[in-house]
Motif scaffolding. Structure first.
Motif, PDB file in Angstrom:
ATOM      1  N   GLY A  96       0.973  -1.192   0.011  1.00 37.85           N
ATOM      2  CA  GLY A  96      -0.105   0.007   0.082  1.00 37.85           C
ATOM      3  C   GLY A  96       0.896   1.318  -0.016  1.00 37.85           C
ATOM      4  N   GLY A  97       2.048   1.071  -0.235  1.00 32.41           N
ATOM      5  CA  GLY A  97       3.147   2.314  -0.259  1.00 32.41           C
ATOM      6  C   GLY A  97       2.920   2.968  -1.540  1.00 32.41           C
ATOM      7  N   ARG A  98       3.000   4.250  -1.511  1.00 31.78           N
ATOM      8  CA  ARG A  98       2.639   4.842  -2.698  1.00 31.78           C
ATOM      9  C   ARG A  98       4.027   4.553  -3.581  1.00 31.78           C
ATOM     10  NH1 ARG A  98       1.412   8.980   0.831  1.00 31.78           N
ATOM     11  NH2 ARG A  98      -0.985   9.173   0.887  1.00 31.78           N
ATOM     12  N   ARG A 101       7.649   7.622  -9.709  1.00 29.57           N
ATOM     13  CA  ARG A 101       7.214   8.497 -10.636  1.00 29.57           C
ATOM     14  C   ARG A 101       6.619   7.290 -11.911  1.00 29.57           C
ATOM     15  NH1 ARG A 101       7.814  13.667 -11.247  1.00 29.57           N
ATOM     16  NH2 ARG A 101       8.298  13.840 -13.486  1.00 29.57           N
ATOM     17  N   ASP A 102       7.672   6.276 -11.808  1.00 28.00           N
ATOM     18  CA  ASP A 102       7.112   5.257 -13.048  1.00 28.00           C
ATOM     19  C   ASP A 102       6.001   4.214 -12.601  1.00 28.00           C
ATOM     20  OD1 ASP A 102       9.365   6.519 -14.437  1.00 28.00           O
ATOM     21  OD2 ASP A 102      10.772   5.113 -14.014  1.00 28.00           O
ATOM     22  N   GLY A 103       5.552   4.262 -11.435  1.00 27.44           N
ATOM     23  CA  GLY A 103       4.515   3.486 -11.047  1.00 27.44           C
ATOM     24  C   GLY A 103       4.951   2.114 -10.337  1.00 27.44           C
ATOM     25  N   ASN A 104       5.823   2.362  -9.784  1.00 26.39           N
ATOM     26  CA  ASN A 104       6.465   1.153  -9.351  1.00 26.39           C
ATOM     27  C   ASN A 104       6.675   1.230  -7.823  1.00 26.39           C
ATOM     28  OD1 ASN A 104       7.273  -0.683 -11.794  1.00 26.39           O
ATOM     29  ND2 ASN A 104       8.983   0.713 -12.124  1.00 26.39           N
ATOM     30  N   VAL A 105       6.376   0.330  -6.864  1.00 25.82           N
ATOM     31  CA  VAL A 105       6.362   0.595  -5.512  1.00 25.82           C
ATOM     32  C   VAL A 105       7.543  -0.006  -5.084  1.00 25.82           C
ATOM     33  CG1 VAL A 105       5.090   0.027  -3.264  1.00 25.82           C
ATOM     34  CG2 VAL A 105       3.626   0.237  -5.257  1.00 25.82           C
ATOM     35  N   ASN A 126       7.663  -6.021  -4.762  1.00 31.30           N
ATOM     36  CA  ASN A 126       6.798  -7.210  -4.853  1.00 31.30           C
ATOM     37  C   ASN A 126       6.995  -8.129  -3.365  1.00 31.30           C
ATOM     38  OD1 ASN A 126       5.878  -6.750  -7.510  1.00 31.30           O
ATOM     39  ND2 ASN A 126       7.954  -7.472  -8.444  1.00 31.30           N
ATOM     40  N   ILE A 127       7.790  -7.553  -2.646  1.00 31.14           N
ATOM     41  CA  ILE A 127       8.000  -8.214  -1.419  1.00 31.14           C
ATOM     42  C   ILE A 127       7.054  -7.378  -0.044  1.00 31.14           C
ATOM     43  CG2 ILE A 127       9.416  -9.284   0.454  1.00 31.14           C
ATOM     44  CD1 ILE A 127       9.318 -10.724  -2.114  1.00 31.14           C
ATOM     45  N   ASP A 164       1.659  -8.174  -5.184  1.00 33.16           N
ATOM     46  CA  ASP A 164       1.250  -6.750  -5.908  1.00 33.16           C
ATOM     47  C   ASP A 164       1.306  -5.893  -4.598  1.00 33.16           C
ATOM     48  OD1 ASP A 164       0.687  -4.585  -7.197  1.00 33.16           O
ATOM     49  OD2 ASP A 164      -1.182  -5.373  -7.932  1.00 33.16           O
ATOM     50  N   LEU A 165       2.210  -4.914  -4.528  1.00 33.77           N
ATOM     51  CA  LEU A 165       2.188  -4.061  -3.555  1.00 33.77           C
ATOM     52  C   LEU A 165       1.235  -2.883  -3.650  1.00 33.77           C
ATOM     53  CD1 LEU A 165       6.006  -3.847  -2.450  1.00 33.77           C
ATOM     54  CD2 LEU A 165       4.378  -5.150  -1.753  1.00 33.77           C
TER      55      LEU A 165
END
Length: 333
Positions: A96-98, A101-105, A126-127, A164-165
């Motif tokens: 749930g972390g934001r 800029r490229d859309g990856n947590v 992914n962890i 999926d985060l």
């Protein structure tokens, strides 16, 4: 105010950065009376004890369960911060972390034990529990830091599952942010921030952990102070420990947590050391008011202290003396 009402400081944000789910998370926190740090009496040889940045009630409660049952400080801090990593309503730690800029947590975390052993992961995807991967780095490899895809691959080898985060809330926020892609830091807009945790167990041994998803909408690859030993976290079992929250770039420049522990070694109280740590930063940023930093420290006797740049930072403490959320004083009132 609680992981960052103090924090207008560290997230890269646009209007509407604070989501309803984040605000809901704040409302669920238990809100005991806040005791000003300056009025807290000196405590001698308090153990066990756990403290963490911000009003993370559930995190300190979990860590206290470990300590109260005779567990060690290392297990306590790991289990404590894992609570926030798994909390999807906390949008600056773990699942749930934001995103960047490229859309990856991407997640960062570190952990350090009483013997100076430490482990860290940076830019890991992914962890859900980077702090536990950091502990595996410490215990299962000759290294201290693993980064990016290498850290993720190592996590899978250690039995961690891919997940999926993103949450529905953070995905919608990111899609909204993309309309303007405004890149700026705004002080004290987030309700939570990095969680740094310090604990002393029944044996008098100290450990610490720190975990974060970093600044929202950061440049891809950006790493702050949280996973950097000596910056976001430092432990010296002879002296005490310190951790930081806020704009990590400024903490790194002064090796903030190491500095605070060394100041305690020289005889300063945790409160005095945290104040000096912030003042060192502000001396290099004279007149600046556009960022937030908060330090939290504990010494070998269980005395605690905290200090920040702007009002709003608190820390939670749990010991036999009670479970309290404590407001700290600040450089700017």
């Amino acid at each position: 105010m609680e992981r960052r009402k103090f924090i207008k400081n560290s997230s890269l944000s646009a209007a509407g950065l604070v989501s309803a789910s984040t605000l809901a998370a704040c409302k669920t926190d238990t809100k005991p009376e806040v005791a000003p740090a300056s009025t807290i009496p000196v405590q001698t040889a308090v153990k066990p004890i756990v403290v963490c940045t911000w009003n993370f009630f559930n995190a300190t409660e979990k860590a206290w369960e470990v300590l109260k049952s005779g567990g060690n400080a290392l297990d306590a801090v790991e289990q404590g911060v894992r609570v926030e990593e798994a909390d999807e309503t906390n949008e600056t730690v773990g699942k749930g972390g934001r995103p960047d800029r490229d859309g990856n947590v991407t997640l960062d975390a570190c952990i350090m034990d009483k013997d100076g052993n430490c482990g860290s992961v940076v830019c890991m995807q992914n962890i859900v529990h980077p702090v536990s991967v950091a502990r595996k780095v410490m215990e299962e490899t000759p290294h201290i830091i693993l980064a990016g895809k290498g850290a993720e691959k190592f996590a899978y080898e250690q039995g961690f599952k891919k997940e999926d985060l993103f949450t529905e809330s953070t995905r919608k926020q990111y899609e909204e942010w993309l309309k303007t892609s405004k890149y700026e830091t705004t002080i004290n807009i987030e309700n939570h921030d990095t969680i740094g945790m310090l604990a002393i167990d029944d044996n008098g041994d100290i450990a610490g952990a720190c975990t974060t998803s970093g600044m929202a909408y950061k440049v891809a690859g950006r790493v702050g102070d949280s996973p950097i030993i000596g910056a976001g976290l430092f432990i010296d079992n002879e002296v005490g420990g310190a951790t930081a929250t806020g704009v990590g770039e400024e903490v790194i420049r002064t090796v903030g947590s190491f500095l605070i522990v060394e100041l305690m070694r020289q005889g300063k109280s945790p409160q005095e050391a945290c104040e000096e740590g912030v003042k060192r930063i502000m001396k290099k940023n004279e007149g600046r008011k556009d960022f937030q930093i908060g330090f939290l420290a504990i010494n070998k006797n269980g005395e605690t202290g905290g200090y920040c740049v702007h009002p709003g930072f608190t820390y939670r403490e749990y010991s036999e003396n009670g479970h309290e959320n404590r407001e700290v004083t600040s450089f700017y009132e």
